[in-house]
Write an enzyme that holds these catalytic residues in place. Structure first.
Site, PDB file in Angstrom:
ATOM      1  CG  ASP A 122      43.914  37.249  44.991  1.00  7.10           C
ATOM      2  OD1 ASP A 122      44.531  37.275  43.742  1.00  7.10           O
ATOM      3  OD2 ASP A 122      42.907  38.139  45.318  1.00  7.10           O
ATOM      4  CG  HIS A 173      33.811  45.452  38.651  1.00  5.12           C
ATOM      5  ND1 HIS A 173      34.048  46.787  38.346  1.00  5.12           N
ATOM      6  CD2 HIS A 173      34.914  44.946  39.380  1.00  5.12           C
ATOM      7  CE1 HIS A 173      35.272  46.904  38.901  1.00  5.12           C
ATOM      8  NE2 HIS A 173      35.905  45.919  39.338  1.00  5.12           N
TER       9      HIS A 173
HETATM   10  C1  LIG Z   1      39.567  44.343  42.070  1.00  8.45           C
HETATM   11  S1  LIG Z   1      40.530  43.174  43.033  1.00  8.45           S
HETATM   12  C2  LIG Z   1      39.492  43.126  44.511  1.00  8.45           C
HETATM   13  C3  LIG Z   1      40.360  42.672  45.681  1.00  8.45           C
HETATM   14  C4  LIG Z   1      39.696  42.697  46.966  1.00  8.45           C
HETATM   15  N1  LIG Z   1      38.497  41.837  46.870  1.00  8.45           N
HETATM   16  C5  LIG Z   1      39.308  43.964  47.241  1.00  8.45           C
HETATM   17  O1  LIG Z   1      38.220  44.226  47.536  1.00  8.45           O
HETATM   18  O2  LIG Z   1      39.988  44.950  47.687  1.00  8.45           O
HETATM   19  C6  LIG Z   1      40.264  41.926  42.114  1.00  8.45           C
HETATM   20  C7  LIG Z   1      41.182  40.490  42.786  1.00  8.45           C
HETATM   21  O3  LIG Z   1      40.716  39.189  42.192  1.00  8.45           O
HETATM   22  C8  LIG Z   1      42.001  38.298  42.015  1.00  8.45           C
HETATM   23  N2  LIG Z   1      41.952  37.349  41.122  1.00  8.45           N
HETATM   24  C9  LIG Z   1      41.942  37.485  40.022  1.00  8.45           C
HETATM   25  N3  LIG Z   1      41.844  36.469  39.095  1.00  8.45           N
HETATM   26  C10 LIG Z   1      41.588  35.641  40.160  1.00  8.45           C
HETATM   27  C11 LIG Z   1      41.506  34.211  40.226  1.00  8.45           C
HETATM   28  N4  LIG Z   1      41.535  33.421  38.937  1.00  8.45           N
HETATM   29  N5  LIG Z   1      41.129  33.503  41.310  1.00  8.45           N
HETATM   30  C12 LIG Z   1      41.381  34.102  42.450  1.00  8.45           C
HETATM   31  N6  LIG Z   1      41.417  35.433  42.519  1.00  8.45           N
HETATM   32  C13 LIG Z   1      41.785  36.184  41.196  1.00  8.45           C
HETATM   33  C14 LIG Z   1      42.921  39.545  41.686  1.00  8.45           C
HETATM   34  O4  LIG Z   1      44.355  39.152  42.129  1.00  8.45           O
HETATM   35  C15 LIG Z   1      42.532  40.728  42.742  1.00  8.45           C
HETATM   36  O5  LIG Z   1      43.046  40.534  44.033  1.00  8.45           O
END
Ligand SMILES: C[S@@+](CC[C@H](N)C(=O)[O-])C[C@H]1O[C@@H](n2cnc3c(N)ncnc32)[C@H](O)[C@@H]1O
Length: 415
Positions: free
Chosen positions: A270, A315
């Site tokens: 992340d 999404h």
């Molecule tokens: C809706 S959350 C889902 C988290 C986890 N996969 C779950 O199911 O609980 C989306 C995740 O994408 C991460 N994220 C957003 N942009 C990102 C990037 N450019 N690279 C890596 N992670 C990213 C956010 O920090 C967040 O933890």
């Protein structure tokens, strides 16, 4: 024994619906329907309108009771926003009562505004007024006072999602068909073109609200990690295989997977700030789950893993960016590796009742309003993987029993 309230309400609905129906039939009037020939208003005389009103009142209360306090909370966004902003739910203890003047004093809001806001909320079963001018808690207002993730979720919906939705059509007009996360209803409401996740993510209180909202939304059993473990055919990957959880947050899902599949090793990736706050629980021992800073818009550094998981990640992005996320995996993929997206899969139109379909369609438009992102149906998922690379072979899309999210798996057939 008197019938329970829900039975009483259902009997009221039945009895008064019959009165309305008998009247329509006796007067050769059409029964209510959605057909284009239906009169715009039911042509009922005042005495029968009493029954019509009784049905509407009872149906409203029965719906709220069937949804439960948390489920029926999210309707009255104006008063909810004020309740959160002025901490009205916390202004007196659940089980006690307070006058409008006392609540106003506690919240620094003028008394007339306090009364108007609270009476709007009371009309949605949030607080009650047991005697004139005296307010008590209901289960819904008590939950707002005592459950921070729920209060955060309400504050996030009322403070970020709702203003974004009110400007969605303006954004559609200004940036037709845009896939950019900064050209949205939220951006117009905020007066910026920096994407919502970036702005909110770096502002202490708003970031906490968003994180709390995510926690609340993930809490329901329909979002449990168990569905991924039990619903996915892990095969040999369960025997010492490697899983990379891309955008895995603070590892909640990977930790559950590691607990339930004791021979799987997990890397959770992340953004730096997120990973910095993550810890591996002691019971997992060393090395089974490790965290790694990785931006999924860069090339995937962990090569040769068995499964790359993207749970509730794609999404958040329009096709343009979701395709980039998938393409960044390609250099790391070995033949037979599986990319598992765990996300909503929109049902075909008409498969759900309008009542249920409304909530997934609302979610879809909310994703557009905040990030130009989208929920996808089976065809959209297939197209997404194919556009990213034709060497992805789509497997079946399955939805484990009780899960809100589907397992959307593609196998890598390249070398
Ligand atoms: C809706 S959350 C889902 C988290 C986890 N996969 C779950 O199911 O609980 C989306 C995740 O994408 C991460 N994220 C957003 N942009 C990102 C990037 N450019 N690279 C890596 N992670 C990213 C956010 O920090 C967040 O933890």
């Amino acid at each position: 024994m008197a019938p329970n309230r829900i039975v009483e309400l259902s009997e009221t609905i039945q009895n008064h619906t019959k009165i309305v129906d008998d009247y329509l039939e006796a007067n050769n009037l059409p029964t209510p329907s959605f057909d284009i020939s239906t009169p715009l208003r039911l042509p009922l005389p005042p005495d029968i309108q009493v029954s019509q009103a009784a049905v509407l009142d009872a149906a409203d209360e029965l719906t709220a009771l069937m949804l439960g306090p948390a489920g029926s909370l999210f309707n009255s966004l104006t008063s909810l926003q004020a309740i959160e902003r002025f901490a009205l739910a916390k202004s007196f203890r659940p089980g006690s009562t307070a006058s409008f003047a006392q609540i106003a004093h506690h919240s620094s809001l003028p008394e007339p505004d306090t009364r108007r806001i609270l009476r709007h909320a009371i009309a949605q079963y949030i607080f009650t007024e047991p005697s004139p001018g005296i307010v008590a808690h209901t289960a819904a207002s008590k939950a707002l006072a005592e459950l921070p993730p729920l209060a955060h979720c309400v504050a996030f919906l009322a403070g970020e999602m709702w203003p974004a939705s009110t400007r969605l059509v303006d954004a559609m007009q200004r940036w037709p068909g845009s896939e950019e996360p900064g050209q949205t209803g939220w951006a117009l409401a905020e007066g910026t073109e920096t994407p919502m996740f970036e702005v909110v993510g770096r502002e202490g209180e708003r970031a906490r609200r968003m994180a709390g909202a995510m926690r609340w939304m993930h809490q329901g059993s329909g979002y449990g990690a168990g569905h991924v473990v039990e619903g996915f055919a892990w095969g040999e990957a369960a025997e010492g295989g490697m899983l990379v959880d891309v955008g895995g947050g603070t590892g909640g899902v990977a930790v559950e997977i590691a607990r339930m599949l004791p021979r799987v090793r997990c890397v959770v990736q992340d953004l730096p700030d997120v990973v910095a706050g993550a810890e591996v629980p002691e019971d997992l021992g060393e090395g089974r789950v490790r965290f790694m800073q990785h931006d999924f818009f860069e090339e995937q550094p962990v090569r040769g893993a068995d499964v790359y998981l993207l749970r509730w990640v794609l999404h958040d992005w329009s096709d343009k960016y979701a395709v980039r996320i998938l393409r960044n995996l390609v250099p790391a993929l070995k033949r037979g590796a599986r990319v598992l997206a765990v996300d909503l899969c929109l049902p075909p139109p008409g498969a759900l009742s309008p009542y249920r379909e409304r909530s997934v369609r609302t979610f879809d438009l909310a994703m557009k309003a905040i990030q130009n992102a989208k929920e996808r149906d089976a065809e959209d998922w297939k197209m997404l993987f194919q556009t990213a690379d034709e060497r992805f072979k789509m497997g079946e899309i399955s939805k484990p029993e009780g899960s809100n999210l589907s397992l959307i798996c593609a196998v890598w057939e390249g070398d």
